[in-house]
Design a protein around this motif. Structure first.
Motif, PDB file in Angstrom:
ATOM      1  N   PHE A  70     -28.506 -16.359 -21.928  1.00  0.00           N
ATOM      2  CA  PHE A  70     -27.929 -17.715 -22.187  1.00  0.00           C
ATOM      3  C   PHE A  70     -28.493 -19.216 -21.481  1.00  0.00           C
ATOM      4  O   PHE A  70     -27.619 -19.922 -21.260  1.00  0.00           O
ATOM      5  CB  PHE A  70     -26.616 -17.780 -22.189  1.00  0.00           C
ATOM      6  CG  PHE A  70     -25.672 -16.672 -23.044  1.00  0.00           C
ATOM      7  CD1 PHE A  70     -25.532 -16.821 -24.396  1.00  0.00           C
ATOM      8  CD2 PHE A  70     -25.285 -15.413 -22.126  1.00  0.00           C
ATOM      9  CE1 PHE A  70     -25.090 -15.374 -25.002  1.00  0.00           C
ATOM     10  CE2 PHE A  70     -24.590 -14.685 -22.948  1.00  0.00           C
ATOM     11  CZ  PHE A  70     -24.695 -14.650 -24.152  1.00  0.00           C
TER      12      PHE A  70
ATOM     13  N   ASN B 210     -22.492  -9.542 -24.178  1.00  0.00           N
ATOM     14  CA  ASN B 210     -21.799 -10.582 -24.629  1.00  0.00           C
ATOM     15  C   ASN B 210     -21.546 -11.695 -23.971  1.00  0.00           C
ATOM     16  O   ASN B 210     -20.865 -12.683 -24.029  1.00  0.00           O
ATOM     17  CB  ASN B 210     -20.438 -10.069 -25.263  1.00  0.00           C
ATOM     18  CG  ASN B 210     -20.727  -9.010 -26.478  1.00  0.00           C
ATOM     19  OD1 ASN B 210     -21.598  -9.248 -27.270  1.00  0.00           O
ATOM     20  ND2 ASN B 210     -19.596  -8.562 -26.819  1.00  0.00           N
ATOM     21  N   GLY B 211     -22.158 -11.638 -22.452  1.00  0.00           N
ATOM     22  CA  GLY B 211     -22.166 -12.694 -21.679  1.00  0.00           C
ATOM     23  C   GLY B 211     -20.771 -12.606 -20.719  1.00  0.00           C
ATOM     24  O   GLY B 211     -20.570 -13.654 -19.964  1.00  0.00           O
ATOM     25  N   TYR B 212     -19.905 -11.578 -20.805  1.00  0.00           N
ATOM     26  CA  TYR B 212     -19.046 -11.517 -19.514  1.00  0.00           C
ATOM     27  C   TYR B 212     -19.356 -11.106 -18.110  1.00  0.00           C
ATOM     28  O   TYR B 212     -20.335 -10.225 -18.032  1.00  0.00           O
ATOM     29  CB  TYR B 212     -17.873 -10.641 -20.190  1.00  0.00           C
ATOM     30  CG  TYR B 212     -17.361 -11.055 -21.376  1.00  0.00           C
ATOM     31  CD1 TYR B 212     -16.233 -12.218 -21.248  1.00  0.00           C
ATOM     32  CD2 TYR B 212     -17.519 -10.789 -22.653  1.00  0.00           C
ATOM     33  CE1 TYR B 212     -15.715 -12.750 -22.215  1.00  0.00           C
ATOM     34  CE2 TYR B 212     -16.913 -11.426 -23.757  1.00  0.00           C
ATOM     35  CZ  TYR B 212     -15.827 -12.327 -23.668  1.00  0.00           C
ATOM     36  OH  TYR B 212     -15.276 -12.982 -24.573  1.00  0.00           O
TER      37      TYR B 212
ATOM     38  N   LYS C   8     -17.053 -16.190 -18.766  1.00  0.00           N
ATOM     39  CA  LYS C   8     -17.862 -16.096 -19.892  1.00  0.00           C
ATOM     40  C   LYS C   8     -19.042 -16.894 -19.772  1.00  0.00           C
ATOM     41  O   LYS C   8     -18.739 -18.254 -19.586  1.00  0.00           O
ATOM     42  CB  LYS C   8     -16.924 -16.481 -21.124  1.00  0.00           C
ATOM     43  CG  LYS C   8     -17.762 -16.306 -22.436  1.00  0.00           C
ATOM     44  CD  LYS C   8     -17.974 -14.846 -22.955  1.00  0.00           C
ATOM     45  CE  LYS C   8     -18.550 -14.781 -24.384  1.00  0.00           C
ATOM     46  NZ  LYS C   8     -19.916 -15.322 -24.539  1.00  0.00           N
TER      47      LYS C   8
ATOM     48  N   THR D 240     -22.092 -18.705 -21.594  1.00  0.00           N
ATOM     49  CA  THR D 240     -22.561 -19.319 -22.872  1.00  0.00           C
ATOM     50  C   THR D 240     -23.868 -20.167 -22.558  1.00  0.00           C
ATOM     51  O   THR D 240     -23.942 -20.303 -21.376  1.00  0.00           O
ATOM     52  CB  THR D 240     -21.284 -20.051 -23.758  1.00  0.00           C
ATOM     53  OG1 THR D 240     -20.910 -21.000 -22.913  1.00  0.00           O
ATOM     54  CG2 THR D 240     -20.383 -19.193 -24.030  1.00  0.00           C
ATOM     55  N   ASN D 241     -24.490 -20.807 -23.671  1.00  0.00           N
ATOM     56  CA  ASN D 241     -25.384 -21.836 -23.433  1.00  0.00           C
ATOM     57  C   ASN D 241     -25.130 -22.799 -22.441  1.00  0.00           C
ATOM     58  O   ASN D 241     -24.388 -23.708 -22.721  1.00  0.00           O
ATOM     59  CB  ASN D 241     -26.034 -22.120 -24.790  1.00  0.00           C
ATOM     60  CG  ASN D 241     -26.588 -21.144 -25.383  1.00  0.00           C
ATOM     61  OD1 ASN D 241     -27.259 -20.225 -25.146  1.00  0.00           O
ATOM     62  ND2 ASN D 241     -26.296 -21.117 -26.816  1.00  0.00           N
TER      63      ASN D 241
ATOM     64  N   ASP E 217     -23.199 -23.417 -20.181  1.00  0.00           N
ATOM     65  CA  ASP E 217     -21.840 -23.304 -19.731  1.00  0.00           C
ATOM     66  C   ASP E 217     -21.257 -21.946 -18.921  1.00  0.00           C
ATOM     67  O   ASP E 217     -21.906 -20.836 -19.458  1.00  0.00           O
ATOM     68  CB  ASP E 217     -20.973 -23.763 -20.579  1.00  0.00           C
ATOM     69  CG  ASP E 217     -19.517 -24.449 -20.307  1.00  0.00           C
ATOM     70  OD1 ASP E 217     -19.602 -24.653 -19.517  1.00  0.00           O
ATOM     71  OD2 ASP E 217     -18.584 -24.271 -21.211  1.00  0.00           O
TER      72      ASP E 217
ATOM     73  N   LYS F 164     -17.419 -20.349 -18.302  1.00  0.00           N
ATOM     74  CA  LYS F 164     -15.734 -20.649 -18.293  1.00  0.00           C
ATOM     75  C   LYS F 164     -15.359 -19.431 -17.751  1.00  0.00           C
ATOM     76  O   LYS F 164     -15.550 -18.455 -18.141  1.00  0.00           O
ATOM     77  CB  LYS F 164     -15.657 -20.719 -19.873  1.00  0.00           C
ATOM     78  CG  LYS F 164     -13.978 -20.775 -20.026  1.00  0.00           C
ATOM     79  CD  LYS F 164     -13.754 -20.748 -21.721  1.00  0.00           C
ATOM     80  CE  LYS F 164     -12.208 -21.116 -21.823  1.00  0.00           C
ATOM     81  NZ  LYS F 164     -12.146 -20.776 -23.211  1.00  0.00           N
TER      82      LYS F 164
ATOM     83  N   ASN G  49     -15.841  -5.236 -24.962  1.00  0.00           N
ATOM     84  CA  ASN G  49     -15.508  -6.277 -23.803  1.00  0.00           C
ATOM     85  C   ASN G  49     -14.788  -5.709 -22.635  1.00  0.00           C
ATOM     86  O   ASN G  49     -13.990  -6.398 -22.180  1.00  0.00           O
ATOM     87  CB  ASN G  49     -15.200  -7.594 -24.221  1.00  0.00           C
ATOM     88  CG  ASN G  49     -16.268  -8.375 -25.276  1.00  0.00           C
ATOM     89  OD1 ASN G  49     -17.346  -8.167 -24.984  1.00  0.00           O
ATOM     90  ND2 ASN G  49     -15.719  -8.906 -26.122  1.00  0.00           N
TER      91      ASN G  49
END
Length: 229
Positions: free
Chosen positions: A105, A151-153, A172, A174-175, A177, A179, A201
């Motif tokens: 990401f 999934n980016g976790y 998480k 993401t692009n 970012d 969180k 997940n």
């Protein structure tokens, strides 16, 4: 007198709203991930399939990119106040020892060492090298240090100085970012041995829990954290 009563009424409403919001946020965060103890067999099965669900983290070798990010790290150190800087263990005056990692990401990161043998990720945007966030990491053990799902976790670990439990946080990515999804406090595990991401997940971890009760005893723990979003 009436004016004072109105002020007190409004003040009470504000306090109630803040209390509700804070408690709702904690409740919502707890609902984002459920933790349960599992069998050794279930953990072994998930660990054998880990390559299907985990993202590979590469080390950046390009000198230009490394130099830019290492300079960004140095700038952050130099801009800290004295009390904040005491948290970190300086590795080298020119900061060239900090490896630059390529995350999914569009994120770059480096492990920054703190005291008590722990570390943080410092994340930067791959496009403009802007600082994004800092998080915990997993301890480096058995060759596993970076554990990210496709999934980016990402799960991180924070030891306690006062007991044998730990806090485990799930983020998480993401692009551009990062969180915080949830933080599980006082998890009954002291030393982690293996960890992986699996289907749906779900984060799996096995390790030892030290119990001090008329002496030291150690329990083997197999845990899973199922993220709901």
């Amino acid at each position: 007198m009436k004016s004072n009563n109105n002020f007190l009424f409004i003040y009470a409403l504000v306090l109630s709203a803040v209390y509700y919001f804070n408690n709702f946020s904690v409740y919502a965060a707890e609902q984002n991930s459920q933790i349960s103890e599992i069998s050794e067999y279930e953990f072994a099965e998930a660990f054998s399939l880990r390559n299907m669900y985990q993202e590979k983290i590469d080390t950046i070798k390009t000198p230009q990119i490394c130099n830019i990010v290492q300079q960004k790290i140095k700038d952050r150190f130099n801009n800290m106040n004295a009390d904040e800087a005491l948290k970190y263990v300086f590795q080298d005056s020119d900061f060239s020892v900090y490896q630059i990692l390529k995350f999914p990401f569009g994120l770059l990161a480096s492990c920054i060492y703190t005291h008590h043998e722990e570390s943080e990720y410092w994340f930067f945007n791959e496009t403009d090298y802007k600082f994004i966030a800092q998080t915990g990491t997993l301890p480096k053990l058995n060759g596993v240090e970076h554990c990210i799902s496709k999934n980016g976790y990402m799960a991180t670990w924070q030891s306690h100085a006062y007991d044998s439990n730990v806090d485990i946080s799930i983020y998480k990515l993401t692009n551009s970012d990062i969180k915080l999804i949830t933080r599980h406090t006082d998890v009954n595990i002291s030393i982690w041995e293996l960890a992986c991401w699996g289907a749906d997940n779900t984060f799996y971890i096995c390790g030892l829990h030290n119990v001090y009760d008329n002496g030291l005893s150690t329990d083997k723990k197999y845990l899973k954290f199922k993220v709901s979003q």
